[in-house]
Design a protein around this motif. Structure first.
Motif, PDB file in Angstrom:
ATOM      1  N   SER A  62      -8.806   1.414 -12.338  1.00  0.00           N
ATOM      2  CA  SER A  62      -7.565   0.831 -12.876  1.00  0.00           C
ATOM      3  C   SER A  62      -7.547   0.712 -14.397  1.00  0.00           C
ATOM      4  O   SER A  62      -6.522   0.354 -14.970  1.00  0.00           O
ATOM      5  CB  SER A  62      -7.313  -0.551 -12.269  1.00  0.00           C
ATOM      6  OG  SER A  62      -8.225  -1.498 -12.788  1.00  0.00           O
TER       7      SER A  62
ATOM      8  N   THR B 230       3.692   2.496  -6.047  1.00  0.00           N
ATOM      9  CA  THR B 230       3.137   2.580  -7.389  1.00  0.00           C
ATOM     10  C   THR B 230       3.510   1.344  -8.181  1.00  0.00           C
ATOM     11  O   THR B 230       4.675   0.943  -8.201  1.00  0.00           O
ATOM     12  CB  THR B 230       3.627   3.849  -8.118  1.00  0.00           C
ATOM     13  OG1 THR B 230       3.223   4.988  -7.357  1.00  0.00           O
ATOM     14  CG2 THR B 230       3.039   3.952  -9.514  1.00  0.00           C
TER      15      THR B 230
ATOM     16  N   ARG C 271      -0.980  -4.608   2.477  1.00  0.00           N
ATOM     17  CA  ARG C 271      -1.473  -3.378   3.112  1.00  0.00           C
ATOM     18  C   ARG C 271      -0.386  -2.338   3.325  1.00  0.00           C
ATOM     19  O   ARG C 271      -0.664  -1.169   3.418  1.00  0.00           O
ATOM     20  CB  ARG C 271      -2.142  -3.707   4.440  1.00  0.00           C
ATOM     21  CG  ARG C 271      -3.439  -4.478   4.252  1.00  0.00           C
ATOM     22  CD  ARG C 271      -4.052  -4.901   5.568  1.00  0.00           C
ATOM     23  NE  ARG C 271      -4.694  -3.883   6.353  1.00  0.00           N
ATOM     24  CZ  ARG C 271      -5.873  -3.337   6.078  1.00  0.00           C
ATOM     25  NH1 ARG C 271      -6.497  -3.653   4.993  1.00  0.00           N
ATOM     26  NH2 ARG C 271      -6.404  -2.449   6.900  1.00  0.00           N
TER      27      ARG C 271
ATOM     28  N   THR D 188      -0.753  -7.584  -3.853  1.00  0.00           N
ATOM     29  CA  THR D 188      -0.673  -6.332  -3.104  1.00  0.00           C
ATOM     30  C   THR D 188      -0.773  -6.647  -1.614  1.00  0.00           C
ATOM     31  O   THR D 188      -1.415  -7.625  -1.212  1.00  0.00           O
ATOM     32  CB  THR D 188      -1.801  -5.347  -3.483  1.00  0.00           C
ATOM     33  OG1 THR D 188      -3.064  -5.936  -3.186  1.00  0.00           O
ATOM     34  CG2 THR D 188      -1.733  -4.992  -4.961  1.00  0.00           C
TER      35      THR D 188
ATOM     36  N   GLY E 285       0.839  -1.186   0.000  1.00  0.00           N
ATOM     37  CA  GLY E 285       0.000   0.000   0.000  1.00  0.00           C
ATOM     38  C   GLY E 285       0.877   1.241   0.000  1.00  0.00           C
ATOM     39  O   GLY E 285       1.877   1.298   0.716  1.00  0.00           O
ATOM     40  N   GLY E 286       0.549   2.223  -0.824  1.00  0.00           N
ATOM     41  CA  GLY E 286       1.343   3.444  -0.946  1.00  0.00           C
ATOM     42  C   GLY E 286       2.368   3.398  -2.071  1.00  0.00           C
ATOM     43  O   GLY E 286       2.876   4.432  -2.489  1.00  0.00           O
TER      44      GLY E 286
ATOM     45  N   PRO F  28      -3.462   2.298  -2.994  1.00  0.00           N
ATOM     46  CA  PRO F  28      -3.803   3.152  -1.851  1.00  0.00           C
ATOM     47  C   PRO F  28      -3.278   2.575  -0.530  1.00  0.00           C
ATOM     48  O   PRO F  28      -3.312   1.366  -0.324  1.00  0.00           O
ATOM     49  CB  PRO F  28      -5.342   3.162  -1.843  1.00  0.00           C
ATOM     50  CG  PRO F  28      -5.753   2.720  -3.212  1.00  0.00           C
ATOM     51  CD  PRO F  28      -4.651   1.811  -3.697  1.00  0.00           C
ATOM     52  N   ALA F  29      -2.784   3.461   0.349  1.00  0.00           N
ATOM     53  CA  ALA F  29      -2.350   3.030   1.678  1.00  0.00           C
ATOM     54  C   ALA F  29      -3.574   2.456   2.389  1.00  0.00           C
ATOM     55  O   ALA F  29      -4.676   2.988   2.271  1.00  0.00           O
ATOM     56  CB  ALA F  29      -1.780   4.209   2.450  1.00  0.00           C
TER      57      ALA F  29
ATOM     58  N   PHE G 234      -5.053  -0.232   1.610  1.00  0.00           N
ATOM     59  CA  PHE G 234      -5.787  -1.070   0.659  1.00  0.00           C
ATOM     60  C   PHE G 234      -5.650  -2.523   1.090  1.00  0.00           C
ATOM     61  O   PHE G 234      -4.563  -2.979   1.421  1.00  0.00           O
ATOM     62  CB  PHE G 234      -5.179  -0.862  -0.734  1.00  0.00           C
ATOM     63  CG  PHE G 234      -5.829  -1.647  -1.838  1.00  0.00           C
ATOM     64  CD1 PHE G 234      -7.071  -1.293  -2.324  1.00  0.00           C
ATOM     65  CD2 PHE G 234      -5.171  -2.725  -2.423  1.00  0.00           C
ATOM     66  CE1 PHE G 234      -7.661  -1.996  -3.360  1.00  0.00           C
ATOM     67  CE2 PHE G 234      -5.745  -3.436  -3.457  1.00  0.00           C
ATOM     68  CZ  PHE G 234      -7.001  -3.065  -3.919  1.00  0.00           C
TER      69      PHE G 234
ATOM     70  N   THR H  60      -1.115   3.820  -8.348  1.00  0.00           N
ATOM     71  CA  THR H  60      -0.662   3.853  -6.964  1.00  0.00           C
ATOM     72  C   THR H  60      -1.617   3.018  -6.122  1.00  0.00           C
ATOM     73  O   THR H  60      -2.830   3.232  -6.162  1.00  0.00           O
ATOM     74  CB  THR H  60      -0.595   5.305  -6.437  1.00  0.00           C
ATOM     75  OG1 THR H  60       0.317   6.035  -7.263  1.00  0.00           O
ATOM     76  CG2 THR H  60      -0.107   5.343  -5.000  1.00  0.00           C
TER      77      THR H  60
END
Length: 146
Positions: free
Chosen positions: A87, A51, A139, A137, A48-49, A106-107, A109, A104
């Motif tokens: 997306s 890219t 978190r 992905t 998360g955060g 998301p933080a 996520f 990116t």
């Protein structure tokens, strides 16, 4: 005289090969995901955060479009096959080149398994090819629930 004929034949063969390559079918010759725009830090895991970058190198003699999507494979809140909101990106190029995508994460996520899909269509909208790259992905490291 023999050298001149040989040179003429060589130039003609080179021209024919060059023309054949430029009029051949459009193809995705390379597709990879990375943590940097240039694709030097290849990765399939993103926090998360961070890219996510995807680069699709396309060989084509004419105009084409690459549509990128992030498709859920196993992700909380999404069904398998769902496109992650926000997306979908289309990249139009006039001929051979690099189509680039970035998103990116998301933080906070929820982590999960996804596929980044690059779908190549010609200037008539006809699908020519697609490539998929599996990504995961998480978190993020500073999230206490990670």
């Amino acid at each position: 005289m023999t050298k001149r004929i040989a040179l003429t034949i060589s130039v003609a063969v080179f021209a024919i090969v060059a023309l054949a390559c430029s009029f051949g079918p459009a193809t995705i010759t390379s597709f990879k995901t990375s943590k940097d725009k240039d694709g030097k830090q290849e990765s399939a895991t993103f926090n998360g955060g961070e890219t996510l970058y995807a680069n699709a190198l396309v060989t084509s003699g004419s105009k084409f479009t690459v549509k990128f999507t992030l498709v859920a494979e196993d992700a909380p809140g999404l069904k398998k096959g769902d496109v992650a909101p926000g997306s979908e990106v289309k990249v139009d190029l006039p001929s051979s080149g690099m189509a680039q995508f970035h998103l990116t994460i998301p933080a906070g996520f929820s982590g999960g398994k996804f596929n980044v899909v690059a779908e190549l269509t010609d200037d008539k909208g006809e699908k020519k090819e697609s490539k998929t790259a599996a990504v995961r992905t998480t978190r993020g490291e500073d999230d206490p629930e990670a």
